[in-house]
Design a protein around this motif. Structure first.
Motif, PDB file in Angstrom:
ATOM      1  N   GLY A  82       0.834  -1.193   0.000  1.00 19.01           N
ATOM      2  CA  GLY A  82       0.000   0.000   0.000  1.00 19.01           C
ATOM      3  C   GLY A  82       0.872   1.248   0.000  1.00 19.01           C
ATOM      4  O   GLY A  82       2.106   1.180  -0.065  1.00 19.01           O
ATOM      5  N   ASN A  90      -8.886  -3.342  -6.549  1.00 19.04           N
ATOM      6  CA  ASN A  90      -8.285  -4.348  -5.668  1.00 19.04           C
ATOM      7  C   ASN A  90      -7.593  -5.444  -6.478  1.00 19.04           C
ATOM      8  O   ASN A  90      -8.058  -6.598  -6.557  1.00 19.04           O
ATOM      9  CB  ASN A  90      -9.358  -4.952  -4.762  1.00 19.04           C
ATOM     10  N   GLY A 110      -5.212  -9.191   5.201  1.00 18.26           N
ATOM     11  CA  GLY A 110      -5.436  -7.827   4.753  1.00 18.26           C
ATOM     12  C   GLY A 110      -6.245  -7.012   5.725  1.00 18.26           C
ATOM     13  O   GLY A 110      -6.586  -7.459   6.825  1.00 18.26           O
ATOM     14  N   ASN A 111      -6.586  -5.808   5.290  1.00 16.50           N
ATOM     15  CA  ASN A 111      -7.255  -4.856   6.175  1.00 16.50           C
ATOM     16  C   ASN A 111      -8.060  -3.888   5.318  1.00 16.50           C
ATOM     17  O   ASN A 111      -8.119  -3.999   4.095  1.00 16.50           O
ATOM     18  CB  ASN A 111      -6.210  -4.096   7.003  1.00 16.50           C
ATOM     19  N   TYR A 112      -8.666  -2.907   5.975  1.00 18.83           N
ATOM     20  CA  TYR A 112      -9.331  -1.828   5.260  1.00 18.83           C
ATOM     21  C   TYR A 112      -8.283  -0.928   4.615  1.00 18.83           C
ATOM     22  O   TYR A 112      -7.107  -0.951   4.971  1.00 18.83           O
ATOM     23  CB  TYR A 112     -10.205  -1.016   6.211  1.00 18.83           C
ATOM     24  N   ALA A 113      -8.716  -0.115   3.668  1.00 15.92           N
ATOM     25  CA  ALA A 113      -7.791   0.763   2.946  1.00 15.92           C
ATOM     26  C   ALA A 113      -7.239   1.837   3.873  1.00 15.92           C
ATOM     27  O   ALA A 113      -7.946   2.374   4.724  1.00 15.92           O
ATOM     28  CB  ALA A 113      -8.508   1.404   1.772  1.00 15.92           C
ATOM     29  N   SER A 116      -6.181   4.192  -0.173  1.00 14.18           N
ATOM     30  CA  SER A 116      -6.985   4.081  -1.388  1.00 14.18           C
ATOM     31  C   SER A 116      -8.461   4.001  -1.024  1.00 14.18           C
ATOM     32  O   SER A 116      -8.825   3.941   0.155  1.00 14.18           O
ATOM     33  CB  SER A 116      -6.568   2.843  -2.201  1.00 14.18           C
ATOM     34  N   GLY A 119      -9.900  -1.176   0.372  1.00 13.95           N
ATOM     35  CA  GLY A 119      -8.927  -2.196   0.739  1.00 13.95           C
ATOM     36  C   GLY A 119      -9.515  -3.585   0.561  1.00 13.95           C
ATOM     37  O   GLY A 119     -10.691  -3.749   0.218  1.00 13.95           O
TER      38      GLY A 119
END
Length: 332
Positions: A82, A90, A110-113, A116, A119
């Motif tokens: 990121g 994505n 993963g995670n939230y953005a 951007s 995410g």
């Protein structure tokens, strides 16, 4: 903490893996104030973090987090650091389903953005997915659709102890580099995209110490994935090389072609259309090539051309879309 800061600031010394691990464990025991933690992170950022220092933080985060055992399937993780500021759709998450559709096991962390619109957690949650940390459910996902997802906040409990300090500093720190390294299932295989060339060597050193099968990629115009908008660099345990998109069977891609839109809904529409094989050719191309390099990481004896063919077939046959559909059904 005073002695640690003295080593870093006044003597420009690097910390050992063990020192950093103990330090992070003490942070989770709330033995330091946010001001002290901020000073530590700023000092490390100014000095430049080393592979051993990253590994020390990683060890403590995994030690204090939720443990997961997906070893019966030896899955791969496909992830970007990121922070490239490109706001693509994505791509790496989409590539995960293409790899899963091709018959390989994928455990994405993963995670939230952060920088951007959407995410990995965002796009899956918008499909109706409820995240889980239950080992049996994660294993069942891999068995039924070759894909499972590990939503970072459910696993990395230690991160909350540095959250206030990181927010207060307001600049990237070594913790911005840790996301790809703290997948709780300890994957043996990983494709990692970095936004900057100088980070590639750092991650390669880390992964060599972890004895991982890895592929680190960087598009030379600043994307943390293979964007096909420029030449890209690839580092694996076997080689380090620059690849030109002109050597691959794709038309040139422009930045506007892979823009992720201005809302999570737009990003999800592009994501779905790739797996439905109805997206514009550049979007399908970048997902295909990232999936191909993941397949190549799992099967290094195969040529990139063979891996590209497998990725193409996964999309065109509908198997990539089926992997997503089944995953959503299992986790709704």
């Amino acid at each position: 903490m005073k002695n640690i800061l003295d080593k870093i600031v006044n003597n420009n010394e690097n910390l050992s893996r063990e020192e950093v691990c103990h330090l992070m464990l003490d942070i989770t025991r709330e033995q330091y104030t946010d001001i002290q933690i901020s000073a530590l992170l700023t000092a490390l950022q100014t000095k430049g973090v080393t592979a051993d220092e990253l590994l020390g933080f990683r060890d403590a985060i995994l030690q204090t987090g939720v443990h997961v055992d997906l070893s019966p399937y030896s899955p791969i993780d496909i992830v970007g650091t990121g922070g490239d500021g490109k706001n693509t759709f994505n791509i790496s998450t989409c590539a995960c389903f293409v790899v899963a559709g091709a018959g390989y096991k994928v455990a994405k962390h993963g995670n939230y953005a952060a920088t951007s619109v959407s995410g990995a957690s965002s796009v899956l949650e918008n499909h109706g997915v409820n995240f889980t940390s239950e080992n049996d459910r994660l294993l069942n996902n891999l068995e039924k659709c070759n894909f499972t997802y590990l939503h970072a906040p459910l696993f990395a409990r230690a991160m909350k102890y540095v959250a206030a300090a990181r927010k207060g500093i307001g600049i990237p720190t070594c913790f911005n580099l840790l996301g790809p390294l703290v997948n709780p299932c300890h994957p043996s295989y990983q494709v990692l995209g970095t936004a900057r060339l100088d980070q590639m060597r750092l991650y390669a050193n880390v992964m060599e110490r972890l004895n991982m099968h890895y592929c680190i990629v960087n598009s030379l115009d600043g994307y943390d994935e293979i964007s096909l908008t420029s030449d890209f660099k690839v580092i694996t345990p076997e080689e380090e090389r620059i690849v030109s998109p002109s050597s691959l069977p794709f038309a040139p891609v422009n930045a506007a072609d892979i823009f992720g839109g201005n809302s999570p809904a737009e990003a999800m529409h592009i994501f779905d259309s790739v797996l439905e094989n109805t997206a514009p050719a550049p979007c399908i191309a970048v997902v295909t090539v990232n999936a191909a390099y993941a397949i190549h990481t799992l099967c290094p004896a195969k040529s990139i051309e063979e891996c590209l063919d497998e990725a193409h077939i996964s999309i065109e046959s509908g198997k990539a879309l089926a992997a997503l559909t089944t995953y959503v059904q299992l986790n709704a």
